[in-house]
Every structure is written in structure tokens, then in C-alpha cells.
Design an enzyme around this catalytic site. Structure first.
Site, short mmCIF file in Angstrom:
data_model
loop_
_atom_site.label_atom_id
_atom_site.label_comp_id
_atom_site.label_asym_id
_atom_site.label_seq_id
_atom_site.Cartn_x
_atom_site.Cartn_y
_atom_site.Cartn_z
N ASP A 288 42.37 44.12 47.25
CA ASP A 288 42.64 45.23 46.33
C ASP A 288 41.97 46.52 46.79
O ASP A 288 41.01 46.50 47.56
CB ASP A 288 42.05 44.93 44.94
CG ASP A 288 42.75 43.78 44.25
OD1 ASP A 288 43.85 43.39 44.69
OD2 ASP A 288 42.17 43.27 43.27
N ARG B 228 45.87 40.09 51.54
CA ARG B 228 45.59 41.46 51.13
C ARG B 228 44.33 41.50 50.29
O ARG B 228 43.92 40.50 49.70
CB ARG B 228 46.77 42.03 50.36
CG ARG B 228 46.95 41.39 48.99
CD ARG B 228 48.22 41.90 48.31
NE ARG B 228 49.39 41.23 48.86
CZ ARG B 228 50.60 41.23 48.27
NH1 ARG B 228 50.79 41.85 47.13
NH2 ARG B 228 51.61 40.59 48.81
N ARG C 67 37.51 38.76 40.43
CA ARG C 67 36.93 39.81 39.60
C ARG C 67 37.00 39.46 38.11
O ARG C 67 36.08 39.78 37.35
CB ARG C 67 37.62 41.14 39.89
CG ARG C 67 37.31 41.63 41.31
CD ARG C 67 38.24 42.74 41.75
NE ARG C 67 38.23 43.83 40.80
CZ ARG C 67 39.13 44.83 40.80
NH1 ARG C 67 40.09 44.85 41.71
NH2 ARG C 67 39.04 45.78 39.92
#
Lengths: 243, 243
Positions: free
Chosen positions: B51, B49, B196
């Protein structure tokens, strides 16, 4: 003072650069953003208009202002007053008689072609998706006929208001980079839709739908229908203007 | 047949990859597009997946289908049934037991930082606008502490559901290119928000707000608040997955 700003924009949601009543244009947004920043309306003089959907990495405009905002901070303050799809990336003082259009010596445009069988979602509105094989050398040969001073009437979009259609192209480079083909154009000025019609014609030649000599003949004919189709606006970028 | 597709998307208008009721997700759009293309619903198995707001140049998913559509035409047909901000760029047959997540050997992500005092309208939602000077060598030294197997708990976003936070980073490259700084990450798998948070921390070190050793100490502390801020999603791209 006379201030020159360098402007970038994503042309997707603009009806071109030039001010139009009731349409969202880059000039219109700049006028509003500058008025807010300087607390008064100013008239801008810009390097050249771009069509609806065309992008810019380096458009230029000058205006007169006695603002006390530090020139290094000015782009940031103007950007605060601009929508997200247009921004100022540089500002400097220029001589009183400087004019962003009349003093432009050369304009550089890039046309971005994505050569792939399948569209790429990240390139939406940012490149021409061209799902065919092309031979860049055929394009280079064909484009070489356009270098120098010619009457480009065959490569001028309808409805253009100009004194004449004689222009001088200094350089056209065809650059291959992965799945991308870049057509880089340098000239003092171009006619309406000129780069897009030249690109559309060159791609048909590159693809083998037309002979290389078709470009030479199209030029000679001096009428729009002698040349190929107009490539879409979304692939075109005004890269820079040389003063 | 088991079919593997390579997918690109502009993450801006998606609530992430994974299916969620009442939210627009990449998986949701793929499910709809594949159902239309194949005239029946299929279950997809995807590499990993991403974000909300994160982009992909090379996401992968496999599904089982007995479609008679030519495999070379399949991406085009699926793309016809997908919205503009997601597209399939490759399709191929894989062995019956192939699984896009379990068979992924390495994932490559790129974080794009635009180092400029002024924002660029053409980079909207496509890069992190970072208006500070950074020293890439300081970042490289700090990031070198993260290479290899470690407990990355300090670099894990809140709300992550995982067995453990031990991961192995194979490689981090810091590449300077004009106004851009690219942080390229290679690993078999990453924790939620990991790239991140690592990027946000590395940028503070690059900017001189933190010592180089801060990265090492953050790693040792094993709690989220020991590390720096989470860099915005819009700068992150899933570039490719190696099988």
C-alpha cells in the site's frame, strides 16, 4: 522555574543546531515553538551545537519559565508547535543554577556506518553507506591511541574557534551488528568535526588503506592534513548527555 | 536470463508499489531505472504489491534480460538509475520458469509501534506513534485466535478484488524492545490492509479498550466493521519473502 528538555531531531533539513539568520536551524525552530507554547520568547541554553546534517536522539536545553502547563504534558504541547523533524521527548524541573552546557558531564555520540556493497533506500541520510570490507579489530587498535587526554588538533575541522584543541576521550567502542558498524564515543566535549574526522580516518585504517600506526602519527602531527577524511554528517547521532 | 532482484524502499513518497498512471509508484520507478540500465524496457514480476506509505526491506521482482552487466555489479548500476528512496540490494540468476509472485512460499512483514507519550522526530513516517500503555500479553492471546486458516473478511480493506478472503497465518510474534513493539507476521499471502487492521485491533485490545475475545468475535463476524481500526501505513515493513 528552570526547565530542562530532551530533544530529538532529524538533522537532514537543518543547517545545524545553532541559530543563524536566514537559515533553518534547530535552535531557531525551538525558539519559535517555545514562544508559541509559553506565549513569550525565552532564551535556551543547550548542551552543545551539532553540525549541519547531524542527528540527535538526546540533545538537551534548559530555559526559565513560569508556565503553568503540567510538566508531563509540556513535551506534547511544545511538539504541537514544532515542525515534524524536531521533537521534545522529556521535560523536567532542574535547580535554578542548572545549565545544560556547563553541567554536562559526558556526551555520547554514535557514528553509524552501513557496510554494504549496495545502498539501502531506507537508510537515506541516516547512515554512512560504506561499500567496502573493513576489519573492526584494526579500527579498535587504531582508536585506542586516542583514548585519554590529547591535543586533537589533527582531528579538528577548519574554522573552529576554540581556546585550545586538548580534549579527553573516555571511551570509543566499535560494535558490529549485522551490516552495521557503530562507533560509540564518550567524552566531556569534542572539537568541531572531531568524531567525523576520527571516523573517516579509522575507516581508512579498517579498510587497509592506511596502517594502524597512522592514527598515532596523525595525532602527533597536530595538523588537520595529517589525518584522514571527514566522514559525512548523516551518520552521526548525538545519543545522550550525562548530567 | 531470468534475474531476481531484492528491493528496499521508503514508502513515504510513493503511491504504493503497483504501477498507476500519473502517480509516483515503486514499480514505475523500477521500470524507468531498469529501462535506463538495460537500454530496453522490461516487464517485472513482483512478489506482491504494498500500500501507499508502506516500506520494504525485502521486496522481490524478476525480469528477463540478456544484459552483459556482471550480476554482482548489477544492483549498483540499477541504483544509479533509481531515485534515492528505492534501491536494489541483491541480484541473482533464477531458473527460466521462476516467478517472484507464484513461487513465493512465505512473506514476512513487521509492524513497528513506538510506545511513547511523546513523538520522536527521527521516527517520522517510519513507525506508528502510539502514546498509550499496552499489555503485550493481551495482544498475544488475542492474536493467537488468528493463527491458521480462517476467513479474514473482517480484516480486509474495502475495495479489495479477491476470489475469497480465506488466508493462512503461520505465525504472529509480538516482540518488546525498549519503547518499541514489533508485530511480526508470517503467511503465504495477506489480504488488502489485513496486517494493518489486525494490528489496529490488537492495539485496542492491548490498551484495554476491547476484551481479548473481541478478536475471536471479529473473525467470526466476517464483516469489516466487526474489527478495529486500520493502523497507519507508515509502521508497516515488508521484511522478506521466502522462496
Amino acid at each position: 522555574m528552570n526547565i530542562l528538555i530532551k530533544i530529538t531531531y532529524d538533522g537532514t533539513n537543518f543547517h545545524g543546531f545553532q541559530l543563524q539568520p536566514d537559515e533553518r536551524t534547530v535552535e531557531g525552530e525551538l525558539n519559535k515553538g517555545l514562544a508559541k507554547t509559553l506565549n513569550k520568547e525565552v532564551k535556551i541554553f543547550y548542551a552543545g551545537r551539532t553540525d549541519r546534517g547531524v542527528h540527535a536522539l538526546g540533545q538537551y536545553a534548559n530555559f526559565y519559565s513560569d508556565t503553568t502547563i503540567d510538566i508531563g504534558n509540556l513535551p506534547k504541547v511544545i511538539n504541537f508547535n514544532l515542525p515534524e523533524d524536531v521533537s521534545v521527548v522529556d521535560a523536567k524541573y532542574v535547580p535554578e543554577d542548572f545549565h545544560a552546557r556547563y553541567d554536562a558531564r559526558l556526551k555520547k555520540y554514535r557514528y553509524v556506518v552501513h557496510l554494504s556493497r549496495y545502498r539501502n533506500a531506507l537508510l537515506l541520510n541516516k547512515a554512512y553507506e560504506y561499500p567496502y570490507k573493513v576489519d573492526p579489530d584494526r579500527m579498535r587498535k587504531a582508536l585506542s591511541y586516542l583514548i585519554g587526554e590529547h591535543d586533537f588538533n589533527s582531528f579538528m575541522g577548519k574554522g573552529a574557534v576554540v581556546k585550545d584543541s586538548i580534549r579527553t576521550i573516555d571511551k570509543i567502542d566499535v560494535i558490529e551488528e549485522g551490516d552495521f558498524l557503530y562507533l560509540d564515543f564518550v567524552a566531556k566535549s569534542f572539537l568541531k568535526n572531531m568524531i567525523r574526522i576520527v571516523t573517516g580516518t579509522a575507516l581508512e585504517i579498517g579498510r587497509g588503506q592506511r596502517e594502524i600506526e597512522y592514527m598515532k602519527e596523525a595525532l602527533k602531527m597536530k595538523k588537520r592534513k595529517a589525518a584522514g577524511p571527514t566522514a559525512p554528517a548523516c551518520g552521526l547521532y548525538l545519543v545522550d548527555v550525562k548530567y
